[in-house]
Write an enzyme that holds these catalytic residues in place. Structure first.
Site, short mmCIF file in Angstrom:
data_model
loop_
_atom_site.label_atom_id
_atom_site.label_comp_id
_atom_site.label_asym_id
_atom_site.label_seq_id
_atom_site.Cartn_x
_atom_site.Cartn_y
_atom_site.Cartn_z
CG HIS A 1 -21.64 123.41 36.36
ND1 HIS A 1 -20.65 124.37 36.57
CD2 HIS A 1 -22.78 124.10 36.16
CE1 HIS A 1 -21.19 125.57 36.50
NE2 HIS A 1 -22.48 125.44 36.25
CG LEU A 2 -24.03 117.88 31.24
CD1 LEU A 2 -24.03 118.66 29.93
CD2 LEU A 2 -23.84 116.39 30.99
#
Length: 189
Positions: A98-99
């Site tokens: 996840h960014l």
């Protein structure tokens, strides 16, 4: 009925249509359930990738797509894109790449201790651009030692907006509130 593992919460969250802000064939954007700033979004791929250490050079287009979705999410805040940090944690607490797209104010009641702060304001947050460049150069991201990770989390506190070095975390929180109030009043801090 077995309870879902806490580490798998993100995998389940992206399936929840009510949590989805933006959806594409490659990724989805949700709000962080425990935001560490006024605006904190997560961009997750549909592809089952646990972390940056599981990426390969073939994932460059996916990362660019995730970044573009992150910019779109940041745009919903009314803030300029450069007022956000874009990165991945060295030691993520939850599964699924996840960014983080997080506003640099770091003004949040969920920011409760120095490890939270240092997770976003040291190299513990691996900048998106660094990940892209490393994959291009060496086709993988090197996993740092646990010792190095702990050093980053224990880094002495300092403001990310000025040269202030607080005595403790409570002092930093007060200082960040002053930055926020100055920004809301349109004055320099």
């Amino acid at each position: 009925m077995a309870t879902q593992a806490w580490t798998d919460e993100l995998i389940h969250a992206i399936q929840n249509k009510e949590k989805q802000l933006f959806v594409s064939d490659l990724a989805v954007v949700i709000k962080d359930i425990y935001p560490k700033a006024l605006f904190h979004f997560l961009v997750l791929p549909w592809k089952d990738i646990d972390s940056v250490y599981d990426l390969s050079s073939e994932d460059g287009a996916l990362l660019q797509h995730m970044y573009n979705l992150g910019l779109k999410a940041a745009g919903t805040s009314g803030l300029a894109a450069d007022l956000f940090d874009y990165g991945y944690h060295m030691k993520p607490s939850k599964r699924r790449l996840h960014l983080h797209v997080v506003s640099k104010d770091y003004y949040s009641s969920f920011l409760t201790h120095r490890y939270h702060w240092n997770a976003f304001n040291t190299e513990f947050l691996i900048k998106h651009q660094y990940v892209v460049e490393k994959l291009r150069e060496s086709e993988s991201i090197h996993r740092p030692s646990s010792y190095y990770i702990m050093q980053l989390l224990e880094t002495p506190l300092r403001c990310n907006q000025c040269s202030f070095r607080p005595r403790n975390f409570a002092n930093l929180k007060q200082h960040l509130q002053q930055h926020m109030e100055s920004a809301l009043n349109g004055t320099d801090s």
